[in-house]
Design a protein around this motif. Structure first.
Motif, PDB file in Angstrom:
ATOM      1  N   LEU A 161       0.809  -1.216   0.000  1.00  0.00           N
ATOM      2  CA  LEU A 161       0.000   0.000   0.000  1.00  0.00           C
ATOM      3  C   LEU A 161       0.842   1.266   0.000  1.00  0.00           C
ATOM      4  CD1 LEU A 161      -2.750  -1.054   2.597  1.00  0.00           C
ATOM      5  CD2 LEU A 161      -2.847  -1.198   0.097  1.00  0.00           C
ATOM      6  N   SER A 162       2.148   1.125  -0.155  1.00  0.00           N
ATOM      7  CA  SER A 162       3.007   2.308  -0.203  1.00  0.00           C
ATOM      8  C   SER A 162       2.684   3.109  -1.461  1.00  0.00           C
ATOM      9  CB  SER A 162       4.477   1.894  -0.213  1.00  0.00           C
ATOM     10  OG  SER A 162       4.770   1.136  -1.373  1.00  0.00           O
ATOM     11  N   PRO A 163       2.939   4.412  -1.441  1.00  0.00           N
ATOM     12  CA  PRO A 163       2.584   5.236  -2.604  1.00  0.00           C
ATOM     13  C   PRO A 163       3.194   4.745  -3.907  1.00  0.00           C
ATOM     14  CG  PRO A 163       3.089   6.635  -0.729  1.00  0.00           C
ATOM     15  CD  PRO A 163       3.427   5.253  -0.312  1.00  0.00           C
ATOM     16  N   GLU A 164       4.455   4.253  -3.865  1.00  0.00           N
ATOM     17  CA  GLU A 164       5.069   3.834  -5.122  1.00  0.00           C
ATOM     18  C   GLU A 164       4.448   2.538  -5.662  1.00  0.00           C
ATOM     19  OE1 GLU A 164       7.787   2.361  -1.768  1.00  0.00           O
ATOM     20  OE2 GLU A 164       6.662   4.181  -2.269  1.00  0.00           O
ATOM     21  N   ARG A 165       3.980   1.633  -4.769  1.00  0.00           N
ATOM     22  CA  ARG A 165       3.349   0.410  -5.250  1.00  0.00           C
ATOM     23  C   ARG A 165       1.942   0.694  -5.783  1.00  0.00           C
ATOM     24  NH1 ARG A 165       5.914  -4.383  -3.951  1.00  0.00           N
ATOM     25  NH2 ARG A 165       8.151  -3.932  -3.998  1.00  0.00           N
ATOM     26  N   VAL A 166       1.217   1.584  -5.123  1.00  0.00           N
ATOM     27  CA  VAL A 166      -0.088   1.986  -5.648  1.00  0.00           C
ATOM     28  C   VAL A 166       0.086   2.644  -7.012  1.00  0.00           C
ATOM     29  CG1 VAL A 166      -2.110   3.444  -5.284  1.00  0.00           C
ATOM     30  CG2 VAL A 166      -1.102   2.204  -3.351  1.00  0.00           C
ATOM     31  N   ALA A 167       1.113   3.479  -7.129  1.00  0.00           N
ATOM     32  CA  ALA A 167       1.384   4.151  -8.404  1.00  0.00           C
ATOM     33  C   ALA A 167       1.706   3.136  -9.497  1.00  0.00           C
ATOM     34  CB  ALA A 167       2.533   5.136  -8.238  1.00  0.00           C
ATOM     35  N   LEU A 168       2.427   2.088  -9.164  1.00  0.00           N
ATOM     36  CA  LEU A 168       2.762   1.057 -10.151  1.00  0.00           C
ATOM     37  C   LEU A 168       1.490   0.383 -10.676  1.00  0.00           C
ATOM     38  CD1 LEU A 168       4.709  -0.775 -11.693  1.00  0.00           C
ATOM     39  CD2 LEU A 168       4.924  -2.170  -9.605  1.00  0.00           C
ATOM     40  N   ARG A 169       0.601  -0.016  -9.770  1.00  0.00           N
ATOM     41  CA  ARG A 169      -0.636  -0.662 -10.217  1.00  0.00           C
ATOM     42  C   ARG A 169      -1.500   0.296 -11.043  1.00  0.00           C
ATOM     43  NH1 ARG A 169      -0.368  -2.603  -4.786  1.00  0.00           N
ATOM     44  NH2 ARG A 169      -2.085  -1.252  -4.101  1.00  0.00           N
ATOM     45  N   ARG A 170      -1.532   1.550 -10.636  1.00  0.00           N
ATOM     46  CA  ARG A 170      -2.335   2.530 -11.382  1.00  0.00           C
ATOM     47  C   ARG A 170      -1.733   2.793 -12.752  1.00  0.00           C
ATOM     48  NH1 ARG A 170      -4.381   7.391  -7.551  1.00  0.00           N
ATOM     49  NH2 ARG A 170      -5.702   7.682  -9.388  1.00  0.00           N
ATOM     50  N   ALA A 171      -0.416   2.799 -12.844  1.00  0.00           N
ATOM     51  CA  ALA A 171       0.230   3.008 -14.143  1.00  0.00           C
ATOM     52  C   ALA A 171      -0.066   1.848 -15.088  1.00  0.00           C
ATOM     53  CB  ALA A 171       1.736   3.172 -13.955  1.00  0.00           C
ATOM     54  N   ILE A 172      -0.025   0.629 -14.561  1.00  0.00           N
ATOM     55  CA  ILE A 172      -0.370  -0.541 -15.384  1.00  0.00           C
ATOM     56  C   ILE A 172      -1.801  -0.406 -15.892  1.00  0.00           C
ATOM     57  CG2 ILE A 172      -0.724  -3.032 -15.344  1.00  0.00           C
ATOM     58  CD1 ILE A 172       1.488  -3.142 -13.178  1.00  0.00           C
ATOM     59  N   ALA A 173      -2.711  -0.009 -14.993  1.00  0.00           N
ATOM     60  CA  ALA A 173      -4.118   0.138 -15.367  1.00  0.00           C
ATOM     61  C   ALA A 173      -4.317   1.263 -16.377  1.00  0.00           C
ATOM     62  CB  ALA A 173      -4.959   0.397 -14.120  1.00  0.00           C
ATOM     63  N   LEU A 174      -3.579   2.356 -16.228  1.00  0.00           N
ATOM     64  CA  LEU A 174      -3.678   3.450 -17.190  1.00  0.00           C
ATOM     65  C   LEU A 174      -3.201   3.018 -18.572  1.00  0.00           C
ATOM     66  CD1 LEU A 174      -2.326   6.441 -15.055  1.00  0.00           C
ATOM     67  CD2 LEU A 174      -4.571   6.365 -16.163  1.00  0.00           C
ATOM     68  N   ALA A 175      -2.162   2.195 -18.609  1.00  0.00           N
ATOM     69  CA  ALA A 175      -1.537   1.844 -19.878  1.00  0.00           C
ATOM     70  C   ALA A 175      -2.339   0.808 -20.662  1.00  0.00           C
ATOM     71  CB  ALA A 175      -0.119   1.317 -19.641  1.00  0.00           C
ATOM     72  N   TYR A 176      -3.064  -0.067 -19.962  1.00  0.00           N
ATOM     73  CA  TYR A 176      -3.778  -1.109 -20.688  1.00  0.00           C
ATOM     74  C   TYR A 176      -4.970  -0.505 -21.423  1.00  0.00           C
ATOM     75  CZ  TYR A 176      -5.548  -5.652 -21.953  1.00  0.00           C
ATOM     76  OH  TYR A 176      -5.956  -6.736 -22.682  1.00  0.00           O
ATOM     77  N   ASP A 177      -5.307  -1.076 -22.576  1.00  0.00           N
ATOM     78  CA  ASP A 177      -6.343  -0.511 -23.443  1.00  0.00           C
ATOM     79  C   ASP A 177      -7.542  -1.460 -23.506  1.00  0.00           C
ATOM     80  OD1 ASP A 177      -7.889   0.635 -25.431  1.00  0.00           O
ATOM     81  OD2 ASP A 177      -6.159   1.222 -26.650  1.00  0.00           O
ATOM     82  N   ASN A 178      -8.571  -1.175 -22.700  1.00  0.00           N
ATOM     83  CA  ASN A 178      -9.771  -2.012 -22.695  1.00  0.00           C
ATOM     84  C   ASN A 178     -10.501  -2.001 -24.030  1.00  0.00           C
ATOM     85  OD1 ASN A 178      -9.484  -2.861 -20.039  1.00  0.00           O
ATOM     86  ND2 ASN A 178     -10.794  -1.251 -19.201  1.00  0.00           N
ATOM     87  N   GLU A 179     -10.579  -0.832 -24.649  1.00  0.00           N
ATOM     88  CA  GLU A 179     -11.297  -0.737 -25.921  1.00  0.00           C
ATOM     89  C   GLU A 179     -10.602  -1.562 -26.994  1.00  0.00           C
ATOM     90  OE1 GLU A 179     -14.110   0.408 -26.616  1.00  0.00           O
ATOM     91  OE2 GLU A 179     -14.657   1.783 -25.002  1.00  0.00           O
ATOM     92  N   ALA A 180      -9.272  -1.574 -26.996  1.00  0.00           N
ATOM     93  CA  ALA A 180      -8.541  -2.387 -27.971  1.00  0.00           C
ATOM     94  C   ALA A 180      -8.803  -3.870 -27.737  1.00  0.00           C
ATOM     95  CB  ALA A 180      -7.044  -2.084 -27.886  1.00  0.00           C
ATOM     96  N   GLU A 181      -8.874  -4.285 -26.457  1.00  0.00           N
ATOM     97  CA  GLU A 181      -9.189  -5.683 -26.147  1.00  0.00           C
ATOM     98  C   GLU A 181     -10.587  -6.039 -26.625  1.00  0.00           C
ATOM     99  OE1 GLU A 181      -8.324  -8.007 -22.184  1.00  0.00           O
ATOM    100  OE2 GLU A 181     -10.359  -7.197 -22.082  1.00  0.00           O
ATOM    101  N   LEU A 182     -11.550  -5.174 -26.338  1.00  0.00           N
ATOM    102  CA  LEU A 182     -12.924  -5.416 -26.781  1.00  0.00           C
ATOM    103  C   LEU A 182     -13.013  -5.487 -28.304  1.00  0.00           C
ATOM    104  CD1 LEU A 182     -15.486  -3.315 -24.685  1.00  0.00           C
ATOM    105  CD2 LEU A 182     -15.693  -5.713 -25.356  1.00  0.00           C
ATOM    106  N   ARG A 183     -12.322  -4.576 -28.960  1.00  0.00           N
ATOM    107  CA  ARG A 183     -12.423  -4.474 -30.414  1.00  0.00           C
ATOM    108  C   ARG A 183     -11.704  -5.632 -31.115  1.00  0.00           C
ATOM    109  NH1 ARG A 183     -10.566   0.087 -30.444  1.00  0.00           N
ATOM    110  NH2 ARG A 183      -8.362  -0.364 -30.879  1.00  0.00           N
ATOM    111  N   SER A 184     -10.476  -5.922 -30.723  1.00  0.00           N
ATOM    112  CA  SER A 184      -9.671  -6.875 -31.483  1.00  0.00           C
ATOM    113  C   SER A 184      -9.867  -8.317 -31.051  1.00  0.00           C
ATOM    114  CB  SER A 184      -8.183  -6.501 -31.363  1.00  0.00           C
ATOM    115  OG  SER A 184      -7.746  -6.618 -30.013  1.00  0.00           O
TER     116      SER A 184
END
Length: 603
Positions: free
Chosen positions: A362-385
């Motif tokens: 729950l440290s700020p850098e670990r939360v930031a890592l999970r949020r960065a992964i979530a920001l980078a992944y593309d749900n619309e691309a998964e749905l579309r392709s």
């Protein structure tokens, strides 16, 4: 029913030629004419069943079959919207105390289990003690289950203590020990008492996968072989089971008289036509159901096209050809094939193990890592392709159609925002210190993401998207594969770092999806093993409140915390398309029940 759904494991073979094939294809796939003496509903699935003990299973195929064999006291009306509870084996809806801590169920007389040698050749009536016994099975340490939290969190008086004694003694549960919170009042009545208010507790008793009744004699007779010997009071009974290939159910001769009807007062034109056609007819409306497990899309589609299957859930990869523009292809419509689409009460997601050495904490850098992964992944691309647009991008884990869903919520996660993800990683010290092209932890230690999944073409296509998006932000990711049962086992043990699959619910309420981040559920439904006291308090508060504005505010607070700390990345809510052959009447997917075959006719 709340159940864990296995990830869709069908192949991505493109079947344009198969879709346009003439009816002669039937001979090519070995179809035989339907026998006229028996009305057999033939259903195709891509998910191999595990077994038929409700306590032990959570895959979609097993849960669906169980819903036709076992019965809970209550159910939901097939046609009523919004969802409406009605009695099933109960004589009426339960008596509920004003403070939602006491529930009394009264069963109807004359409900019988299917015949089984365990009953010594005598008819066996369903009684209150059967439900008391079946609920206690969840608390027996000798029964592996991931459903215990439903009842453990409710605080049924005395059951947690009874389980603790069994754990301490390293023995099975003492089923005969009296428990203040779960009592037989007489032959047909039982009482449940809770330590704290739970206004929606009664909904658990409309889920046969959780509260379906088993007879103690059957459980004790078959022991570890119980999953192969399901004996319930439902409309069907197991006749034949070829593991991972075919399940055949036949009409239960002991099934009580039940007719097709509805409590709904407002019906669509389609529902009125169905009611006019089926009202008053005795259930079930077919003599047998055969579920064929066909893992590959190509033979599964050809089996339906060749009329070997009556019902098929459309694989998303075939949607552009079968449902161009959202309408059934003309050549299929001319054959009398029907298509019915519905947004499922489910969410496909990825969990992040919050105890993992690389990703957790729950440290700020670990939360930031999970949020960065979530920001980078593309749900619309998964749905579309990958899923060919058969779904709606999810903004949170709470699904449409349940209390607590917020249609105004817009989440930044899953949008493929590489620039924001890179900036967040830079800000919290995730840099490429050794020049190999991959970021390390702020401490300089190597960082590798590990995504688990099935070894099939669909998962490989998803992995390609993960690899592309993570490479774009400088994160190394590797992929590990396994069988579905193995993945569940390793997930419950906390050995997986990341895994994507779907959850669906059997209740018209969002509590279950919030429960996925509730700390005490770690090792059961909380695959992320997320523990945050502030979240647990918010979750417990909304659970105790009656429905209304105050509870909705508490649910949204919990949802915001889940999104902020990112133990899960929600992907999408699936659009299910059911295809049926001419003559199939009444087959429809209720959002919160699974006993659809009970109401399906072949006319």
């Amino acid at each position: 029913m709340r159940e864990r759904l296995r990830p869709l494991c069908t192949r991505r073979a493109w079947l344009t030629w198969g879709l346009a094939a003439p009816l002669a294809t039937r001979a090519q796939v070995g179809a035989a004419p339907r026998p006229t003496a028996e009305r057999v509903l033939r259903v195709g699935t891509d998910i191999a069943e595990v077994g038929f003990d409700p306590v032990r299973v959570s895959d979609r195929s097993s849960v669906t079959i169980n819903a036709h064999i076992f019965e809970s006291p209550l159910t939901y009306d097939l046609l009523a919207r919004p969802a409406r509870l009605r009695p099933q084996t109960a004589a009426a809806l339960p008596e509920v105390s004003d403070d939602f801590t006491r529930f009394v169920f009264t069963l109807r007389e004359g409900t019988y289990f299917a015949d089984d040698p365990a009953f010594g050749g005598r008819p066996r009536e369903l009684v209150a003690a059967d439900y008391v016994y079946s609920l206690k099975r969840y608390f027996d340490p000798s029964n592996p289950t991931e459903h215990l939290f439903h009842f453990e969190n409710a605080g049924i008086l005395g059951l947690n203590e009874l389980r603790a004694r069994a754990l301490q003694a390293k023995a099975g549960l003492d089923y005969d020990a009296p428990v203040a919170g779960l009592r037989v009042l007489d032959r047909y009545r039982f009482e449940v008492r809770l330590a704290r208010p739970d206004p929606r507790f009664v909904q658990l008793f409309a889920v046969p996968g959780l509260t379906g009744a088993l007879a103690r004699e059957v459980v004790e007779r078959y022991g570890d072989e119980l999953p192969a010997h399901p004996v319930g009071t439902g409309p069907f009974m197991l006749q034949r089971w070829r593991r991972g290939s075919q399940v055949r159910l036949v009409r239960n001769p002991r099934f009580r008289e039940q007719v097709f009807d509805t409590l709904a007062t407002t019906l669509s034109e389609e529902d009125r036509a169905l009611l006019a056609r089926l009202q008053g007819r005795r259930l079930p409306l077919v003599d047998a159901v055969e579920m064929q497990v066909i893992l590959e899309e190509q033979p599964r589609w050809l089996a339906f096209y060749g009329q070997e299957l009556d019902v098929l859930e459309l694989p998303p990869t075939l949607a552009p050809a079968v449902m161009p523009g959202g309408r059934l292809a003309p050549h299929l419509a001319r054959r009398g094939v029907q298509a019915r689409s519905q947004l499922d009460a489910s969410v496909r997601h990825t969990f992040f193990n919050c105890e993992d050495a690389d990703l957790g904490g729950l440290s700020p850098e670990r939360v930031a890592l999970r949020r960065a992964i979530a920001l980078a992944y593309d749900n619309e691309a998964e749905l579309r392709s990958v899923f060919k647009g058969q779904g709606v991008a999810a903004q949170s884990m709470v699904v449409p159609g349940v209390v607590g869903y917020d249609p105004t919520l817009i989440s930044p996660h899953g949008r493929g925002d590489v620039a924001r993800a890179r900036a967040l990683l830079d800000l919290y010290g995730y840099h490429d210190r050794d020049g190999d092209g991959w970021r390390e932890h702020p401490s300089g230690q190597p960082l590798t993401l590990r995504m688990s999944g099935l070894n099939d073409s669909r998962q490989r296509a998803i992995n390609e998207l993960w690899l592309k998006q993570m490479k774009a932000v400088g994160l190394r990711i590797v992929f590990e594969s396994g069988q579905f049962g193995e993945l569940i086992k390793n997930s419950l043990a906390g050995r997986l770092q990341m895994w994507s699959y779907s959850w669906s619910t059997g209740q018209p309420d969002g509590d279950f999806f919030l429960a996925l981040a509730y700390g005490p559920n770690a090792g059961q439904a909380n695959d992320a093993r997320f523990v945050l006291p502030a979240y647990d308090q918010a979750y417990a508060r909304q659970r105790a409140l009656p429905d209304g504005a105050e509870r909705l505010a508490a649910m949204r607070e919990a949802n915001r915390l889940m999104l902020a700390y990112q133990p899960y990345l929600p992907h999408f809510h699936a659009l299910r398309v059911d295809l049926t052959q001419p003559g199939v009447v009444g087959y429809r997917r209720h959002p919160f029940t699974r006993d659809w075959w009970r109401f399906t006719a072949l006319d």
